[in-house]
Design a protein around this motif. Sequence first.
Motif, PDB file in Angstrom:
ATOM      1  N   ALA A  67     -58.612 -26.869   4.203  1.00 29.64           N
ATOM      2  CA  ALA A  67     -59.425 -27.240   3.040  1.00 29.64           C
ATOM      3  C   ALA A  67     -58.691 -28.245   2.162  1.00 29.64           C
ATOM      4  O   ALA A  67     -59.283 -29.204   1.661  1.00 29.64           O
ATOM      5  CB  ALA A  67     -59.780 -25.999   2.226  1.00 29.64           C
ATOM      6  N   CYS A  68     -57.397 -28.038   1.996  1.00 29.49           N
ATOM      7  CA  CYS A  68     -56.607 -28.950   1.181  1.00 29.49           C
ATOM      8  C   CYS A  68     -56.599 -30.346   1.817  1.00 29.49           C
ATOM      9  O   CYS A  68     -56.726 -31.350   1.141  1.00 29.49           O
ATOM     10  CB  CYS A  68     -55.177 -28.428   1.035  1.00 29.49           C
ATOM     11  N   ARG A  69     -56.478 -30.376   3.125  1.00 28.39           N
ATOM     12  CA  ARG A  69     -56.450 -31.647   3.845  1.00 28.39           C
ATOM     13  C   ARG A  69     -57.771 -32.398   3.690  1.00 28.39           C
ATOM     14  O   ARG A  69     -57.795 -33.621   3.690  1.00 28.39           O
ATOM     15  CB  ARG A  69     -56.162 -31.379   5.332  1.00 28.39           C
ATOM     16  N   GLU A  70     -58.866 -31.658   3.560  1.00 28.36           N
ATOM     17  CA  GLU A  70     -60.184 -32.281   3.474  1.00 28.36           C
ATOM     18  C   GLU A  70     -60.554 -32.726   2.066  1.00 28.36           C
ATOM     19  O   GLU A  70     -61.556 -33.401   1.870  1.00 28.36           O
ATOM     20  CB  GLU A  70     -61.245 -31.317   4.007  1.00 28.36           C
ATOM     21  N   CYS A  71     -59.725 -32.362   1.091  1.00 25.27           N
ATOM     22  CA  CYS A  71     -60.018 -32.751  -0.288  1.00 25.27           C
ATOM     23  C   CYS A  71     -59.926 -34.273  -0.417  1.00 25.27           C
ATOM     24  O   CYS A  71     -59.002 -34.896   0.105  1.00 25.27           O
ATOM     25  CB  CYS A  71     -59.023 -32.085  -1.224  1.00 25.27           C
ATOM     26  N   ASP A  72     -60.868 -34.853  -1.118  1.00 22.40           N
ATOM     27  CA  ASP A  72     -60.930 -36.312  -1.248  1.00 22.40           C
ATOM     28  C   ASP A  72     -59.654 -36.913  -1.819  1.00 22.40           C
ATOM     29  O   ASP A  72     -59.187 -37.950  -1.379  1.00 22.40           O
ATOM     30  CB  ASP A  72     -62.106 -36.714  -2.140  1.00 22.40           C
ATOM     31  N   SER A  73     -59.061 -36.248  -2.802  1.00 21.47           N
ATOM     32  CA  SER A  73     -57.912 -36.843  -3.486  1.00 21.47           C
ATOM     33  C   SER A  73     -56.630 -36.776  -2.655  1.00 21.47           C
ATOM     34  O   SER A  73     -55.639 -37.416  -2.988  1.00 21.47           O
ATOM     35  CB  SER A  73     -57.694 -36.177  -4.840  1.00 21.47           C
ATOM     36  N   HIS A  74     -56.613 -35.997  -1.569  1.00 22.35           N
ATOM     37  CA  HIS A  74     -55.394 -35.857  -0.778  1.00 22.35           C
ATOM     38  C   HIS A  74     -55.378 -36.749   0.445  1.00 22.35           C
ATOM     39  O   HIS A  74     -54.396 -36.803   1.169  1.00 22.35           O
ATOM     40  CB  HIS A  74     -55.194 -34.402  -0.358  1.00 22.35           C
ATOM     41  N   ARG A  75     -56.453 -37.388   0.728  1.00 26.16           N
ATOM     42  CA  ARG A  75     -56.548 -38.391   1.799  1.00 26.16           C
ATOM     43  C   ARG A  75     -56.026 -37.877   3.139  1.00 26.16           C
ATOM     44  O   ARG A  75     -55.195 -38.510   3.781  1.00 26.16           O
ATOM     45  CB  ARG A  75     -55.814 -39.658   1.398  1.00 26.16           C
ATOM     46  N   GLY A  76     -56.514 -36.724   3.541  1.00 29.74           N
ATOM     47  CA  GLY A  76     -56.208 -36.223   4.877  1.00 29.74           C
ATOM     48  C   GLY A  76     -54.895 -35.491   5.024  1.00 29.74           C
ATOM     49  O   GLY A  76     -54.539 -35.095   6.143  1.00 29.74           O
ATOM     50  N   LYS A  77     -54.160 -35.293   3.935  1.00 30.92           N
ATOM     51  CA  LYS A  77     -52.883 -34.584   4.022  1.00 30.92           C
ATOM     52  C   LYS A  77     -52.961 -33.304   3.202  1.00 30.92           C
ATOM     53  O   LYS A  77     -53.470 -33.308   2.091  1.00 30.92           O
ATOM     54  CB  LYS A  77     -51.748 -35.473   3.511  1.00 30.92           C
ATOM     55  N   SER A  78     -52.426 -32.232   3.774  1.00 28.51           N
ATOM     56  CA  SER A  78     -52.451 -30.962   3.055  1.00 28.51           C
ATOM     57  C   SER A  78     -51.271 -30.887   2.097  1.00 28.51           C
ATOM     58  O   SER A  78     -50.140 -31.213   2.460  1.00 28.51           O
ATOM     59  CB  SER A  78     -52.397 -29.792   4.030  1.00 28.51           C
ATOM     60  N   MET A  79     -51.521 -30.429   0.898  1.00 26.42           N
ATOM     61  CA  MET A  79     -50.472 -30.248  -0.102  1.00 26.42           C
ATOM     62  C   MET A  79     -50.080 -28.778  -0.241  1.00 26.42           C
ATOM     63  O   MET A  79     -49.301 -28.413  -1.104  1.00 26.42           O
ATOM     64  CB  MET A  79     -50.934 -30.767  -1.468  1.00 26.42           C
ATOM     65  N   ILE A  80     -50.655 -27.940   0.600  1.00 28.65           N
ATOM     66  CA  ILE A  80     -50.304 -26.526   0.601  1.00 28.65           C
ATOM     67  C   ILE A  80     -49.567 -26.247   1.910  1.00 28.65           C
ATOM     68  O   ILE A  80     -49.878 -26.818   2.945  1.00 28.65           O
ATOM     69  CB  ILE A  80     -51.565 -25.637   0.451  1.00 28.65           C
ATOM     70  N   HIS A  81     -48.572 -25.407   1.833  1.00 28.92           N
ATOM     71  CA  HIS A  81     -47.799 -25.048   3.014  1.00 28.92           C
ATOM     72  C   HIS A  81     -48.023 -23.571   3.295  1.00 28.92           C
ATOM     73  O   HIS A  81     -48.156 -22.771   2.382  1.00 28.92           O
ATOM     74  CB  HIS A  81     -46.306 -25.276   2.782  1.00 28.92           C
ATOM     75  N   LEU A  82     -48.061 -23.240   4.564  1.00 27.86           N
ATOM     76  CA  LEU A  82     -48.152 -21.839   4.948  1.00 27.86           C
ATOM     77  C   LEU A  82     -46.820 -21.471   5.591  1.00 27.86           C
ATOM     78  O   LEU A  82     -46.453 -22.021   6.632  1.00 27.86           O
ATOM     79  CB  LEU A  82     -49.312 -21.632   5.927  1.00 27.86           C
ATOM     80  N   ASP A  83     -46.082 -20.619   4.932  1.00 29.20           N
ATOM     81  CA  ASP A  83     -44.771 -20.224   5.436  1.00 29.20           C
ATOM     82  C   ASP A  83     -44.870 -18.878   6.145  1.00 29.20           C
ATOM     83  O   ASP A  83     -45.593 -17.987   5.701  1.00 29.20           O
ATOM     84  CB  ASP A  83     -43.764 -20.121   4.280  1.00 29.20           C
ATOM     85  N   TYR A  84     -44.133 -18.762   7.230  1.00 34.08           N
ATOM     86  CA  TYR A  84     -44.048 -17.497   7.964  1.00 34.08           C
ATOM     87  C   TYR A  84     -42.674 -16.933   7.660  1.00 34.08           C
ATOM     88  O   TYR A  84     -41.660 -17.512   8.045  1.00 34.08           O
ATOM     89  CB  TYR A  84     -44.286 -17.731   9.453  1.00 34.08           C
ATOM     90  N   THR A  85     -42.655 -15.827   6.929  1.00 34.42           N
ATOM     91  CA  THR A  85     -41.410 -15.351   6.344  1.00 34.42           C
ATOM     92  C   THR A  85     -40.403 -14.840   7.364  1.00 34.42           C
ATOM     93  O   THR A  85     -39.208 -14.893   7.119  1.00 34.42           O
ATOM     94  CB  THR A  85     -41.688 -14.238   5.319  1.00 34.42           C
ATOM     95  N   ASP A  86     -40.851 -14.343   8.491  1.00 35.08           N
ATOM     96  CA  ASP A  86     -39.933 -13.832   9.523  1.00 35.08           C
ATOM     97  C   ASP A  86     -40.549 -14.111  10.890  1.00 35.08           C
ATOM     98  O   ASP A  86     -40.847 -13.202  11.656  1.00 35.08           O
ATOM     99  CB  ASP A  86     -39.692 -12.331   9.311  1.00 35.08           C
ATOM    100  N   GLU A  87     -40.757 -15.406  11.147  1.00 33.16           N
ATOM    101  CA  GLU A  87     -41.464 -15.841  12.345  1.00 33.16           C
ATOM    102  C   GLU A  87     -40.790 -15.283  13.601  1.00 33.16           C
ATOM    103  O   GLU A  87     -39.571 -15.310  13.740  1.00 33.16           O
ATOM    104  CB  GLU A  87     -41.496 -17.367  12.391  1.00 33.16           C
ATOM    105  N   GLY A  88     -41.602 -14.804  14.487  1.00 34.03           N
ATOM    106  CA  GLY A  88     -41.086 -14.229  15.721  1.00 34.03           C
ATOM    107  C   GLY A  88     -40.949 -12.722  15.650  1.00 34.03           C
ATOM    108  O   GLY A  88     -41.007 -12.036  16.659  1.00 34.03           O
ATOM    109  N   SER A  89     -40.763 -12.212  14.447  1.00 32.08           N
ATOM    110  CA  SER A  89     -40.610 -10.765  14.274  1.00 32.08           C
ATOM    111  C   SER A  89     -41.776 -10.151  13.514  1.00 32.08           C
ATOM    112  O   SER A  89     -41.990  -8.945  13.574  1.00 32.08           O
ATOM    113  CB  SER A  89     -39.318 -10.458  13.506  1.00 32.08           C
ATOM    114  N   SER A  90     -42.502 -11.009  12.769  1.00 31.99           N
ATOM    115  CA  SER A  90     -43.576 -10.495  11.935  1.00 31.99           C
ATOM    116  C   SER A  90     -44.676 -11.544  11.834  1.00 31.99           C
ATOM    117  O   SER A  90     -44.413 -12.746  11.996  1.00 31.99           O
ATOM    118  CB  SER A  90     -43.025 -10.183  10.529  1.00 31.99           C
ATOM    119  N   VAL A  91     -45.900 -11.088  11.596  1.00 33.57           N
ATOM    120  CA  VAL A  91     -47.001 -12.031  11.398  1.00 33.57           C
ATOM    121  C   VAL A  91     -47.179 -12.350   9.915  1.00 33.57           C
ATOM    122  O   VAL A  91     -48.113 -13.047   9.533  1.00 33.57           O
ATOM    123  CB  VAL A  91     -48.325 -11.488  11.970  1.00 33.57           C
ATOM    124  N   ALA A  92     -46.299 -11.836   9.071  1.00 29.95           N
ATOM    125  CA  ALA A  92     -46.416 -12.049   7.628  1.00 29.95           C
ATOM    126  C   ALA A  92     -46.371 -13.537   7.308  1.00 29.95           C
ATOM    127  O   ALA A  92     -45.558 -14.289   7.849  1.00 29.95           O
ATOM    128  CB  ALA A  92     -45.293 -11.326   6.900  1.00 29.95           C
TER     129      ALA A  92
END
Length: 200
Positions: free
Chosen positions: A22-47
Amino acid sequence: MMGRTIFIDPGRCIGCQACVSACRECDSHRGKSMIHLDYTDEGSSVASLPTVCMHCEDPVAPCAEVCPADAILVTADGVVQQADTTRCIGCANCVNACPFGVPKIDLQAKLQMKCNLCYDRTAYGLAPMCATVCPTGALFYGTLEELQAERPGVQVADTFVFGESEVRTGVAMVVPADRVQWPVPGGLPVVEINGKDVRR
């Protein structure tokens, strides 16, 4: 804290990336997302944890304070804007100053990129794009009273500590009710230093 703001509820995040799209689709961001999704313990948890600009209030916007080109504006209502593209020199001082790891540098364009709370929407009373599409309410936009009406007993934190520094923010984080202690430790836990696991 701002009247209407984003409340981040990590316990509700399912890592679906709807906010990123959704962030990427916002007109003012021109196709780039300004929100990051971090995986706190990737590989061990889906958090997972959505990371948006916390719009620091005290100290006011460390990213803006260290900008040598005065490219980062803080509005009267406390929103820390993305760097002005006509002034930003891509030096990454803002990246190093942000305690939450939010600003990123577009190396090709040599410009800073970060969440600006969808100011083109929120300035007119509309919710940020990320909050409008979040299927679980991990990103809630509204007042604290509206959040508490929807989720009775919810506790939030807007003050975080990084070592000896304390930062009060305009965006708040939902925290477990039995762990509300002020200020809340900021940042992810350190699990590795120079390739060595320091959790033991």
